[in-house]
Scaffold this active site. Structure first.
Site, PDB file in Angstrom:
ATOM      1  N   PRO A 120      12.183   6.286  15.722  1.00 17.65           N
ATOM      2  CA  PRO A 120      11.845   7.127  14.571  1.00 17.65           C
ATOM      3  C   PRO A 120      12.480   8.511  14.754  1.00 17.65           C
ATOM      4  CG  PRO A 120       9.919   6.808  15.973  1.00 17.65           C
ATOM      5  CD  PRO A 120      11.011   5.981  16.564  1.00 17.65           C
ATOM      6  N   THR A 148      16.642  11.161   0.883  1.00 12.95           N
ATOM      7  CA  THR A 148      17.020  12.015  -0.239  1.00 12.95           C
ATOM      8  C   THR A 148      18.122  11.350  -1.061  1.00 12.95           C
ATOM      9  OG1 THR A 148      16.340  14.003   0.924  1.00 12.95           O
ATOM     10  CG2 THR A 148      18.005  14.283  -0.800  1.00 12.95           C
ATOM     11  N   ALA A 149      19.093  10.751  -0.360  1.00 17.93           N
ATOM     12  CA  ALA A 149      20.174  10.053  -1.072  1.00 17.93           C
ATOM     13  C   ALA A 149      19.597   8.909  -1.907  1.00 17.93           C
ATOM     14  CB  ALA A 149      21.194   9.516  -0.078  1.00 17.93           C
ATOM     15  N   HIS A 174      11.050  10.771   7.928  1.00 18.95           N
ATOM     16  CA  HIS A 174      11.824   9.587   7.552  1.00 18.95           C
ATOM     17  C   HIS A 174      10.951   8.370   7.886  1.00 18.95           C
ATOM     18  CE1 HIS A 174      15.041   6.720   7.143  1.00 18.95           C
ATOM     19  NE2 HIS A 174      15.035   6.411   8.425  1.00 18.95           N
ATOM     20  N   THR A 227      20.571  -1.280   8.005  1.00 14.15           N
ATOM     21  CA  THR A 227      21.114  -0.428   6.944  1.00 14.15           C
ATOM     22  C   THR A 227      22.176   0.427   7.618  1.00 14.15           C
ATOM     23  OG1 THR A 227      19.556   1.365   7.352  1.00 14.15           O
ATOM     24  CG2 THR A 227      18.895  -0.276   5.728  1.00 14.15           C
TER      25      THR A 227
HETATM   26  N1  LIG Z   1      17.759   7.688  10.784  1.00 18.99           N
HETATM   27  C1  LIG Z   1      18.080   6.769   9.902  1.00 18.99           C
HETATM   28  O1  LIG Z   1      18.031   7.014   8.713  1.00 18.99           O
HETATM   29  C2  LIG Z   1      18.517   5.410  10.395  1.00 18.99           C
HETATM   30  C3  LIG Z   1      19.116   4.485   9.517  1.00 18.99           C
HETATM   31  C4  LIG Z   1      19.535   3.262  10.049  1.00 18.99           C
HETATM   32  C5  LIG Z   1      19.321   2.986  11.401  1.00 18.99           C
HETATM   33  N2  LIG Z   1      18.702   3.904  12.182  1.00 18.99           N
HETATM   34  C6  LIG Z   1      18.440   3.679  13.588  1.00 18.99           C
HETATM   35  O2  LIG Z   1      19.666   3.782  14.296  1.00 18.99           O
HETATM   36  C7  LIG Z   1      19.589   2.991  15.472  1.00 18.99           C
HETATM   37  C8  LIG Z   1      20.797   2.070  15.517  1.00 18.99           C
HETATM   38  O3  LIG Z   1      20.773   1.164  14.428  1.00 18.99           O
HETATM   39  P1  LIG Z   1      21.876   0.008  14.354  1.00 18.99           P
HETATM   40  O4  LIG Z   1      21.612  -0.749  13.107  1.00 18.99           O
HETATM   41  O5  LIG Z   1      23.232   0.557  14.610  1.00 18.99           O
HETATM   42  O6  LIG Z   1      21.417  -0.884  15.605  1.00 18.99           O
HETATM   43  P2  LIG Z   1      22.332  -1.861  16.459  1.00 18.99           P
HETATM   44  O7  LIG Z   1      21.386  -2.730  17.224  1.00 18.99           O
HETATM   45  O8  LIG Z   1      23.358  -2.507  15.596  1.00 18.99           O
HETATM   46  O9  LIG Z   1      23.098  -0.877  17.462  1.00 18.99           O
HETATM   47  C9  LIG Z   1      22.483  -0.215  18.511  1.00 18.99           C
HETATM   48  C10 LIG Z   1      23.518  -0.077  19.593  1.00 18.99           C
HETATM   49  O10 LIG Z   1      22.955   0.723  20.636  1.00 18.99           O
HETATM   50  C11 LIG Z   1      23.451   0.196  21.856  1.00 18.99           C
HETATM   51  N3  LIG Z   1      22.585   0.659  22.936  1.00 18.99           N
HETATM   52  C12 LIG Z   1      21.298   0.303  23.196  1.00 18.99           C
HETATM   53  N4  LIG Z   1      20.859   0.951  24.287  1.00 18.99           N
HETATM   54  C13 LIG Z   1      21.871   1.743  24.709  1.00 18.99           C
HETATM   55  C14 LIG Z   1      22.019   2.649  25.777  1.00 18.99           C
HETATM   56  N5  LIG Z   1      21.031   2.876  26.641  1.00 18.99           N
HETATM   57  N6  LIG Z   1      23.204   3.287  25.912  1.00 18.99           N
HETATM   58  C15 LIG Z   1      24.228   3.061  25.057  1.00 18.99           C
HETATM   59  N7  LIG Z   1      24.143   2.201  24.034  1.00 18.99           N
HETATM   60  C16 LIG Z   1      22.978   1.548  23.853  1.00 18.99           C
HETATM   61  C17 LIG Z   1      23.437  -1.311  21.650  1.00 18.99           C
HETATM   62  O11 LIG Z   1      24.283  -1.988  22.570  1.00 18.99           O
HETATM   63  C18 LIG Z   1      23.908  -1.427  20.208  1.00 18.99           C
HETATM   64  O12 LIG Z   1      25.322  -1.579  20.130  1.00 18.99           O
HETATM   65  C19 LIG Z   1      18.235   2.255  15.395  1.00 18.99           C
HETATM   66  O13 LIG Z   1      17.281   2.993  16.121  1.00 18.99           O
HETATM   67  C20 LIG Z   1      17.914   2.298  13.924  1.00 18.99           C
HETATM   68  O14 LIG Z   1      16.535   2.180  13.678  1.00 18.99           O
HETATM   69  C21 LIG Z   1      18.314   5.101  11.709  1.00 18.99           C
END
Ligand SMILES: NC(=O)c1ccc[n+]([C@@H]2O[C@H](COP(=O)([O-])OP(=O)(O)OC[C@H]3O[C@@H](n4cnc5c(N)ncnc54)[C@H](O)[C@@H]3O)[C@@H](O)[C@H]2O)c1
Length: 308
Positions: A120, A148-149, A174, A227
């Site tokens: 989060p 917001t988008a 968020h 997403t």
């Molecule tokens: N803030 C937002 O609005 C928003 C929107 C979408 C996703 N997210 C978040 O972003 C993050 C990534 O989402 P995603 O869809 O790309 O996930 P994903 O699983 O496709 O990618 C995550 C990546 O992180 C890598 N990883 C995990 N632990 C690691 C470490 N210790 N060191 C280096 N790399 C590491 C994994 O190998 C993987 O490639 C999630 O936490 C997701 O909830 C946030």
């Protein structure tokens, strides 16, 4: 400008795509614990450069030493939601991952601006602020920019006006307690109700719009398991504001130090963004109802923080 992206999953890869194709960045470094995946993505991107308007940036898949001297570091590494989980379920697992990552990031790029995306998102940003010595304005979260988008898009579909002509935010968190300060929302300079009345449109159902905005990410997630396009565009928007020293207003997660009566908590609020990251938090006079929404977000974020 050198930008490093930690985590080359769905989100990190899409962010690198924006950077390669649309930015002025001269060096891009990708780090992922799945090193082979990061290498493959970077090789693949390198094969786009003969055909696009990319400025031929140096593209590296490497480790933290390769990120040394980054101007901006984007963190997207961590556990992703599983079906049925909420963003808040990720608190404990991602806290541990991010405490380690931020130490490596700071070791090599103590002067960088760090943008966190991992969920989060506001709570994880606070965890990293506590585990590093980055100043508040330079370790920030993507906050409610994506919400917001989504909000602007939903309104745009109702009023049939380009979302770039609509002003408004979702703020707070968020997550499930994000709120919309309708008193700030303007469609072509008019408040939403006046715009609809003067243009023969049905009035906006505010609670329905809020619910649709909050559910938008889950509707996408249920169908494709992540997403990435909207959030990558949001992060790219933040990078552009920093790169251009724009002094643009973006709703990002930043450590509050008394603003809106909140002390010592990262929340998503309208921020002035320039070359130093978040340079100022904007003050608004929220209505009583909006302030109640703000307080619900604050309580929720404090509960999550207690789990870290
Ligand atoms: N803030 C937002 O609005 C928003 C929107 C979408 C996703 N997210 C978040 O972003 C993050 C990534 O989402 P995603 O869809 O790309 O996930 P994903 O699983 O496709 O990618 C995550 C990546 O992180 C890598 N990883 C995990 N632990 C690691 C470490 N210790 N060191 C280096 N790399 C590491 C994994 O190998 C993987 O490639 C999630 O936490 C997701 O909830 C946030």
């Amino acid at each position: 400008m050198k930008v490093s992206v930690i985590g080359m999953g769905a989100v990190g890869t899409e962010i690198v795509g924006f950077l390669v194709h649309m930015s002025e960045v001269t060096e891009i470094v990708a780090v992922d614990k799945a090193r082979a995946k990061a290498e493959a993505e970077i090789w693949d991107f390198s094969h786009t450069t003969p055909f696009t308007y990319a400025k031929n940036p140096l593209l590296i898949a490497g480790d933290y030493a390769d990120t040394a001297g980054s101007n901006i570091v984007v963190i997207t590494a961590g556990a992703q939601l599983q079906q049925g989980q909420t963003r808040d379920d990720l608190v404990r697992v991602n806290s541990a991952i991010l405490r380690e990552i931020i130490q490596q990031v700071e070791r090599y790029s103590p002067g960088a601006i760090v943008i966190n995306v991992t969920n989060p998102v506001d709570v994880m940003t606070q965890v990293m602020l506590m585990a590093s010595s980055y100043p508040a304005g330079k370790l920030i979260s993507a906050g409610t920019l994506i919400d917001t988008a989504r909000f602007l898009r939903i309104l745009s579909d109702h009023v049939k006006i380009d979302p770039k002509n609509i002003y408004g935010y979702m703020l707070g968190d968020h997550g499930a307690t994000g709120f919309i300060p309708w008193s700030l929302c303007k469609v072509c300079g008019l408040d939403v109700d006046s715009y609809c009345r003067l243009n023969g449109l049905p009035p906006i159902d505010r609670e329905a719009v809020r619910q649709q905005t909050l559910e938008a990410g889950f509707r996408i997630f249920e169908r494709k398991g992540n997403t990435n396009h909207g959030i990558a565009a949001s992060v790219f928007r933040i990078i552009r504001a920093i790169e251009g020293n724009e002094q643009s207003i973006l709703p990002l997660g930043v450590m509050l130090k008394g603003e809106y009566g909140v002390n010592g908590l990262v929340m998503s609020v309208p921020c002035v963004v320039g070359r130093n990251g978040v340079e100022r938090v904007l003050s608004y006079e929220f209505s009583d109802e909006e302030m109640a929404g703000f307080r619900r977000s604050e309580s929720h974020l404090r509960e999550l923080l207690a789990l870290t």
